[in-house]
Design an enzyme around this catalytic site. Structure first.
Site, PDB file in Angstrom:
ATOM      1  N   GLU A  76       0.845  -1.196   0.000  1.00 18.47           N
ATOM      2  CA  GLU A  76       0.000   0.000   0.000  1.00 18.47           C
ATOM      3  C   GLU A  76       0.878   1.243   0.000  1.00 18.47           C
ATOM      4  O   GLU A  76       1.761   1.394   0.852  1.00 18.47           O
ATOM      5  CB  GLU A  76      -0.947   0.062   1.219  1.00 18.47           C
ATOM      6  CG  GLU A  76      -1.900   1.250   1.041  1.00 18.47           C
ATOM      7  CD  GLU A  76      -2.812   1.561   2.221  1.00 18.47           C
ATOM      8  OE1 GLU A  76      -2.655   0.971   3.293  1.00 18.47           O
ATOM      9  OE2 GLU A  76      -3.695   2.435   2.036  1.00 18.47           O
ATOM     10  N   GLU A 101       5.160   4.922   3.223  1.00 24.30           N
ATOM     11  CA  GLU A 101       4.660   6.225   3.693  1.00 24.30           C
ATOM     12  C   GLU A 101       5.852   7.103   4.041  1.00 24.30           C
ATOM     13  O   GLU A 101       6.902   6.593   4.452  1.00 24.30           O
ATOM     14  CB  GLU A 101       3.758   5.986   4.929  1.00 24.30           C
ATOM     15  CG  GLU A 101       3.148   7.183   5.599  1.00 24.30           C
ATOM     16  CD  GLU A 101       2.396   8.106   4.653  1.00 24.30           C
ATOM     17  OE1 GLU A 101       2.934   9.207   4.406  1.00 24.30           O
ATOM     18  OE2 GLU A 101       1.310   7.761   4.175  1.00 24.30           O
ATOM     19  N   ASN A 128       9.897   7.546  -0.395  1.00 27.33           N
ATOM     20  CA  ASN A 128       9.134   8.049  -1.536  1.00 27.33           C
ATOM     21  C   ASN A 128       8.718   6.863  -2.422  1.00 27.33           C
ATOM     22  O   ASN A 128       9.570   6.151  -2.968  1.00 27.33           O
ATOM     23  CB  ASN A 128      10.033   9.020  -2.309  1.00 27.33           C
ATOM     24  CG  ASN A 128       9.380   9.572  -3.546  1.00 27.33           C
ATOM     25  OD1 ASN A 128       8.163   9.768  -3.605  1.00 27.33           O
ATOM     26  ND2 ASN A 128      10.198   9.838  -4.567  1.00 27.33           N
ATOM     27  N   ASP A 151      -2.894  12.130  -2.197  1.00 27.82           N
ATOM     28  CA  ASP A 151      -3.039  13.591  -2.118  1.00 27.82           C
ATOM     29  C   ASP A 151      -3.492  14.110  -3.477  1.00 27.82           C
ATOM     30  O   ASP A 151      -2.861  13.818  -4.500  1.00 27.82           O
ATOM     31  CB  ASP A 151      -1.703  14.226  -1.717  1.00 27.82           C
ATOM     32  CG  ASP A 151      -1.303  13.822  -0.303  1.00 27.82           C
ATOM     33  OD1 ASP A 151      -2.109  14.017   0.616  1.00 27.82           O
ATOM     34  OD2 ASP A 151      -0.196  13.284  -0.130  1.00 27.82           O
ATOM     35  N   LYS A 155      -5.137  22.063  -7.093  1.00 28.74           N
ATOM     36  CA  LYS A 155      -4.928  23.345  -7.783  1.00 28.74           C
ATOM     37  C   LYS A 155      -4.132  23.086  -9.060  1.00 28.74           C
ATOM     38  O   LYS A 155      -3.175  22.302  -9.040  1.00 28.74           O
ATOM     39  CB  LYS A 155      -4.140  24.311  -6.900  1.00 28.74           C
ATOM     40  CG  LYS A 155      -4.949  24.812  -5.714  1.00 28.74           C
ATOM     41  CD  LYS A 155      -4.186  25.874  -4.962  1.00 28.74           C
ATOM     42  CE  LYS A 155      -4.987  26.282  -3.749  1.00 28.74           C
ATOM     43  NZ  LYS A 155      -4.165  26.833  -2.691  1.00 28.74           N
ATOM     44  N   ASP A 187     -11.545  10.489  -4.087  1.00 30.84           N
ATOM     45  CA  ASP A 187     -12.808  11.220  -4.023  1.00 30.84           C
ATOM     46  C   ASP A 187     -12.721  12.508  -4.849  1.00 30.84           C
ATOM     47  O   ASP A 187     -13.597  13.355  -4.741  1.00 30.84           O
ATOM     48  CB  ASP A 187     -13.187  11.532  -2.567  1.00 30.84           C
ATOM     49  CG  ASP A 187     -12.117  12.330  -1.843  1.00 30.84           C
ATOM     50  OD1 ASP A 187     -10.919  12.185  -2.189  1.00 30.84           O
ATOM     51  OD2 ASP A 187     -12.456  13.112  -0.932  1.00 30.84           O
ATOM     52  N   THR A 223     -11.594   4.895   5.743  1.00 34.34           N
ATOM     53  CA  THR A 223     -10.673   5.745   6.509  1.00 34.34           C
ATOM     54  C   THR A 223     -11.256   7.161   6.566  1.00 34.34           C
ATOM     55  O   THR A 223     -12.241   7.470   5.894  1.00 34.34           O
ATOM     56  CB  THR A 223      -9.271   5.816   5.873  1.00 34.34           C
ATOM     57  OG1 THR A 223      -9.377   6.530   4.642  1.00 34.34           O
ATOM     58  CG2 THR A 223      -8.676   4.441   5.654  1.00 34.34           C
ATOM     59  N   PHE A 225     -10.260   9.780   5.252  1.00 34.16           N
ATOM     60  CA  PHE A 225     -10.266  10.488   3.969  1.00 34.16           C
ATOM     61  C   PHE A 225     -11.493  10.120   3.139  1.00 34.16           C
ATOM     62  O   PHE A 225     -12.107  10.972   2.513  1.00 34.16           O
ATOM     63  CB  PHE A 225      -8.970  10.202   3.199  1.00 34.16           C
ATOM     64  CG  PHE A 225      -7.808  10.939   3.778  1.00 34.16           C
ATOM     65  CD1 PHE A 225      -7.567  12.261   3.442  1.00 34.16           C
ATOM     66  CD2 PHE A 225      -6.966  10.327   4.685  1.00 34.16           C
ATOM     67  CE1 PHE A 225      -6.509  12.958   4.005  1.00 34.16           C
ATOM     68  CE2 PHE A 225      -5.905  11.008   5.258  1.00 34.16           C
ATOM     69  CZ  PHE A 225      -5.674  12.328   4.920  1.00 34.16           C
ATOM     70  N   GLU A 226     -11.843   8.838   3.150  1.00 34.47           N
ATOM     71  CA  GLU A 226     -13.033   8.421   2.400  1.00 34.47           C
ATOM     72  C   GLU A 226     -14.288   9.021   3.052  1.00 34.47           C
ATOM     73  O   GLU A 226     -15.170   9.537   2.374  1.00 34.47           O
ATOM     74  CB  GLU A 226     -13.123   6.885   2.361  1.00 34.47           C
ATOM     75  CG  GLU A 226     -14.323   6.408   1.559  1.00 34.47           C
ATOM     76  CD  GLU A 226     -14.215   4.946   1.135  1.00 34.47           C
ATOM     77  OE1 GLU A 226     -13.296   4.239   1.568  1.00 34.47           O
ATOM     78  OE2 GLU A 226     -15.083   4.522   0.344  1.00 34.47           O
TER      79      GLU A 226
HETATM   80  C1  LIG Z   1      -4.457  11.859   1.657  1.00 31.66           C
HETATM   81  S1  LIG Z   1      -3.458  10.753   2.571  1.00 31.66           S
HETATM   82  C2  LIG Z   1      -4.354   9.217   2.484  1.00 31.66           C
HETATM   83  C3  LIG Z   1      -3.900   8.227   3.490  1.00 31.66           C
HETATM   84  C4  LIG Z   1      -4.584   6.839   3.433  1.00 31.66           C
HETATM   85  N1  LIG Z   1      -4.365   6.189   2.153  1.00 31.66           N
HETATM   86  C5  LIG Z   1      -6.040   6.905   3.771  1.00 31.66           C
HETATM   87  O1  LIG Z   1      -6.880   6.690   2.898  1.00 31.66           O
HETATM   88  O2  LIG Z   1      -6.341   7.219   4.937  1.00 31.66           O
HETATM   89  C6  LIG Z   1      -2.122  10.471   1.431  1.00 31.66           C
HETATM   90  C7  LIG Z   1      -0.875   9.926   2.096  1.00 31.66           C
HETATM   91  O3  LIG Z   1       0.076   9.605   1.097  1.00 31.66           O
HETATM   92  C8  LIG Z   1       1.375   9.924   1.578  1.00 31.66           C
HETATM   93  N2  LIG Z   1       2.231  10.120   0.393  1.00 31.66           N
HETATM   94  C9  LIG Z   1       2.064  11.051  -0.570  1.00 31.66           C
HETATM   95  N3  LIG Z   1       2.998  10.919  -1.517  1.00 31.66           N
HETATM   96  C10 LIG Z   1       3.796   9.875  -1.134  1.00 31.66           C
HETATM   97  C11 LIG Z   1       4.955   9.285  -1.702  1.00 31.66           C
HETATM   98  N4  LIG Z   1       5.474   9.727  -2.864  1.00 31.66           N
HETATM   99  N5  LIG Z   1       5.524   8.258  -1.059  1.00 31.66           N
HETATM  100  C12 LIG Z   1       5.003   7.789   0.115  1.00 31.66           C
HETATM  101  N6  LIG Z   1       3.903   8.331   0.709  1.00 31.66           N
HETATM  102  C13 LIG Z   1       3.309   9.364   0.089  1.00 31.66           C
HETATM  103  C14 LIG Z   1       1.168  11.186   2.404  1.00 31.66           C
HETATM  104  O4  LIG Z   1       2.196  11.370   3.359  1.00 31.66           O
HETATM  105  C15 LIG Z   1      -0.189  10.908   3.050  1.00 31.66           C
HETATM  106  O5  LIG Z   1      -0.046  10.298   4.313  1.00 31.66           O
END
Ligand SMILES: C[S@@+](CC[C@H](N)C(=O)[O-])C[C@H]1O[C@@H](n2cnc3c(N)ncnc32)[C@H](O)[C@@H]1O
Length: 248
Positions: A76, A101, A128, A151, A155, A187, A223, A225-226
């Site tokens: 994931e 993460e 990353n 994310d 914008k 979403d 979660t 976010f959803e």
């Molecule tokens: C909007 S949150 C959603 C978290 C989770 N998937 C949920 O639905 O609750 C997006 C997550 O992706 C992580 N993230 C974004 N770009 C990433 C990357 N290139 N590598 C690892 N994590 C990343 C961010 O730190 C953030 O915690």
């Protein structure tokens, strides 16, 4: 580890914007303790390139050695607080799971919950994600890649930071075995459309849904976010793709 006798090369920095802004948010005392006590159980040690969340090209893990068995592997990306992956790992002890993460407090929370639930078929990588797919995971080692509520960078001037964009399918295809599954959910309608366009152009993948969108993945727990997307009246879009055979 890097060879200390190797000639020192100039540090390389990323040539593309990353899809995250690293939050410096302080960890709670419980998260600090989890980081100290549970990292040796859950957190994979990785070799870095120039950036703190990078992966050194050529450094690869062996999932069979890490988990001590050969089992189907789910990765994931952007696991946030870890709710979805801790739940899934608890539900599927016959499979192994890796959470990727960059948000350290989220990783600490994930370890705390996993430990409390007695989940042992889970490892975490603080890095990353594109570099994890490109360098850390062996080619064709992964059965499923999940990306839920990435994310949105909604914008226009930030769109280029989106994770699922041109170039991403090749990285996911490298890590996935033939027939492996890529599951996406968002979403944000325009990101969902972008994901669908990007994957439609990806020769390595075929859609494994009919009609406009896939059914909601029932292996995903809800979660924050959803829930927030639903509360704001947004449609939740799922997309599911199958990695085509390399020999086809
Ligand atoms: C909007 S949150 C959603 C978290 C989770 N998937 C949920 O639905 O609750 C997006 C997550 O992706 C992580 N993230 C974004 N770009 C990433 C990357 N290139 N590598 C690892 N994590 C990343 C961010 O730190 C953030 O915690």
């Amino acid at each position: 580890m890097p060879d200390p006798d190797a000639p020192e090369s100039a540090p390389r920095f990323r040539d593309k914007p990353v899809s995250f802004v690293r939050r410096s948010g302080r960890m709670s005392d419980a998260q600090e303790r989890a980081w100290d006590d549970l990292s040796s159980t859950y957190l994979l040690e990785v070799e870095r390139d120039a950036a703190a969340t990078s992966i050194r090209p050529g450094s690869t893990i062996d999932p069979v050695a890490e988990f001590g068995r050969d089992a189907p592997l789910v990765v994931e990306i952007g696991s946030g607080q870890g709710h979805a992956i801790v739940h899934a790992a608890g539900q599927s002890p016959e499979r192994d799971f890796i959470a990727v993460e960059v948000f350290r407090a989220g990783l600490a929370r994930t370890m705390l919950d996993a430990d409390r639930e007695g989940v042992r078929n889970l490892r975490l990588v603080e890095a990353n994600a594109p570099e994890v797919l490109e360098h850390l995971l062996p080619e064709a080692s992964v059965d499923e890649v999940w990306i839920f509520f990435p994310d949105p960078w909604h914008k226009n001037k930030h769109n280029k930071r989106r994770l699922i964009a041109d170039g991403f399918p090749a990285l996911a295809a490298r890590a996935l075995r033939d027939g492996g599954i890529l599951r996406l959910a968002t979403d944000w309608e325009d990101y969902a459309l972008q994901m669908r366009d990007v994957l439609a152009d990806a020769a390595d993948f075929e859609a494994s849904f009919e009609g406009e969108w896939a059914d909601r993945f029932d292996g995903r727990i809800m979660t924050a976010f959803e829930r927030k997307g639903i509360a704001k009246g947004r449609d939740i879009r799922d997309l599911t793709y199958r990695r085509r055979s390399r020999s086809a």
